[in-house]
Design a protein around this motif. Sequence first.
Motif, short mmCIF file in Angstrom:
data_model
loop_
_atom_site.label_atom_id
_atom_site.label_comp_id
_atom_site.label_asym_id
_atom_site.label_seq_id
_atom_site.Cartn_x
_atom_site.Cartn_y
_atom_site.Cartn_z
N ILE A 138 -43.89 16.01 16.81
CA ILE A 138 -44.04 17.06 17.82
C ILE A 138 -45.06 16.64 18.87
CG2 ILE A 138 -44.85 19.42 18.19
CD1 ILE A 138 -43.61 20.09 15.44
N VAL A 139 -46.17 16.06 18.43
CA VAL A 139 -47.24 15.67 19.34
C VAL A 139 -46.89 14.38 20.09
CG1 VAL A 139 -49.66 14.95 19.46
CG2 VAL A 139 -48.98 16.82 17.95
N SER A 140 -46.44 13.39 19.38
CA SER A 140 -46.07 12.11 19.98
C SER A 140 -44.82 11.60 19.26
CB SER A 140 -47.22 11.12 19.86
OG SER A 140 -47.48 10.83 18.51
N SER A 141 -44.53 10.33 19.38
CA SER A 141 -43.36 9.80 18.69
C SER A 141 -43.79 9.09 17.41
CB SER A 141 -42.59 8.84 19.59
OG SER A 141 -43.41 7.75 19.93
N ILE A 142 -42.87 8.97 16.48
CA ILE A 142 -43.15 8.26 15.24
C ILE A 142 -42.54 6.87 15.32
CG2 ILE A 142 -43.41 10.30 13.79
CD1 ILE A 142 -40.56 9.94 12.87
N SER A 143 -43.14 5.95 14.62
CA SER A 143 -42.67 4.57 14.66
C SER A 143 -41.76 4.28 13.48
CB SER A 143 -43.86 3.61 14.66
OG SER A 143 -44.53 3.68 13.42
N THR A 144 -41.12 3.13 13.55
CA THR A 144 -40.26 2.70 12.46
C THR A 144 -41.08 2.47 11.19
OG1 THR A 144 -38.85 1.60 14.08
CG2 THR A 144 -38.54 0.98 11.81
N LYS A 145 -42.30 1.98 11.33
CA LYS A 145 -43.16 1.76 10.17
C LYS A 145 -43.47 3.08 9.47
CE LYS A 145 -45.33 -2.42 11.86
NZ LYS A 145 -46.57 -3.07 12.28
N ASP A 146 -43.61 4.16 10.24
CA ASP A 146 -43.85 5.47 9.64
C ASP A 146 -42.64 5.91 8.82
OD1 ASP A 146 -46.35 5.65 10.85
OD2 ASP A 146 -45.56 6.72 12.60
N LEU A 147 -41.44 5.69 9.37
CA LEU A 147 -40.23 6.05 8.63
C LEU A 147 -40.08 5.24 7.37
CD1 LEU A 147 -37.60 6.46 11.49
CD2 LEU A 147 -38.59 8.25 10.07
N ILE A 148 -40.35 3.94 7.47
CA ILE A 148 -40.24 3.08 6.29
C ILE A 148 -41.24 3.51 5.22
CG2 ILE A 148 -40.61 0.72 5.47
CD1 ILE A 148 -39.43 -0.21 8.18
N ALA A 149 -42.46 3.82 5.63
CA ALA A 149 -43.48 4.27 4.67
C ALA A 149 -43.07 5.58 4.02
CB ALA A 149 -44.83 4.41 5.37
N TYR A 150 -42.49 6.49 4.81
CA TYR A 150 -42.07 7.78 4.27
C TYR A 150 -40.97 7.60 3.23
CZ TYR A 150 -39.84 12.30 3.88
OH TYR A 150 -39.28 13.44 3.38
N TYR A 151 -39.93 6.84 3.56
CA TYR A 151 -38.83 6.67 2.61
C TYR A 151 -39.26 5.86 1.39
CZ TYR A 151 -35.78 8.80 6.01
OH TYR A 151 -35.20 9.67 6.88
N ALA A 152 -40.21 4.95 1.55
CA ALA A 152 -40.74 4.23 0.39
C ALA A 152 -41.51 5.19 -0.51
CB ALA A 152 -41.63 3.08 0.86
N ALA A 153 -42.26 6.10 0.08
CA ALA A 153 -43.00 7.09 -0.71
C ALA A 153 -42.04 8.03 -1.43
CB ALA A 153 -43.94 7.89 0.19
N VAL A 154 -40.96 8.40 -0.78
CA VAL A 154 -39.95 9.26 -1.43
C VAL A 154 -39.34 8.53 -2.62
CG1 VAL A 154 -37.67 10.31 -1.11
CG2 VAL A 154 -39.44 10.64 0.60
N SER A 155 -38.96 7.28 -2.43
CA SER A 155 -38.38 6.50 -3.53
C SER A 155 -39.37 6.35 -4.69
CB SER A 155 -37.96 5.11 -3.04
OG SER A 155 -36.92 5.21 -2.13
N ALA A 156 -40.61 6.07 -4.36
CA ALA A 156 -41.63 5.92 -5.41
C ALA A 156 -41.85 7.22 -6.17
CB ALA A 156 -42.94 5.44 -4.81
N SER A 157 -41.85 8.34 -5.46
CA SER A 157 -42.05 9.62 -6.15
C SER A 157 -40.86 9.95 -7.05
CB SER A 157 -42.28 10.74 -5.13
OG SER A 157 -41.11 11.01 -4.40
#
Length: 85
Positions: free
Chosen positions: A11-30
Amino acid sequence: MFGIVLICKNIVSSISTKDLIAYYAAVSASVVLNLIFMKLFSRAELGLLDFSIIGTVLDIVVSLTLIVLAVRETKYVYIRVKSDA
């Protein structure tokens, strides 16, 4: 919590590809940790088929697929970049 942070950042700025990769890696790990916890501490006997039916194994597959697609961003994933105009 990480997903909420990414939503606010988008909402404030844009997200990077690294942010998406970190998010999906965290989801997989959880999900993997959840599977381990359920296998070790649950009194119910749950097999791989049971986890497949309730979608837990598919969560891992989807998250890993989205990581691969985010890494190959230029071919498959379009990340909207907000302009300052």
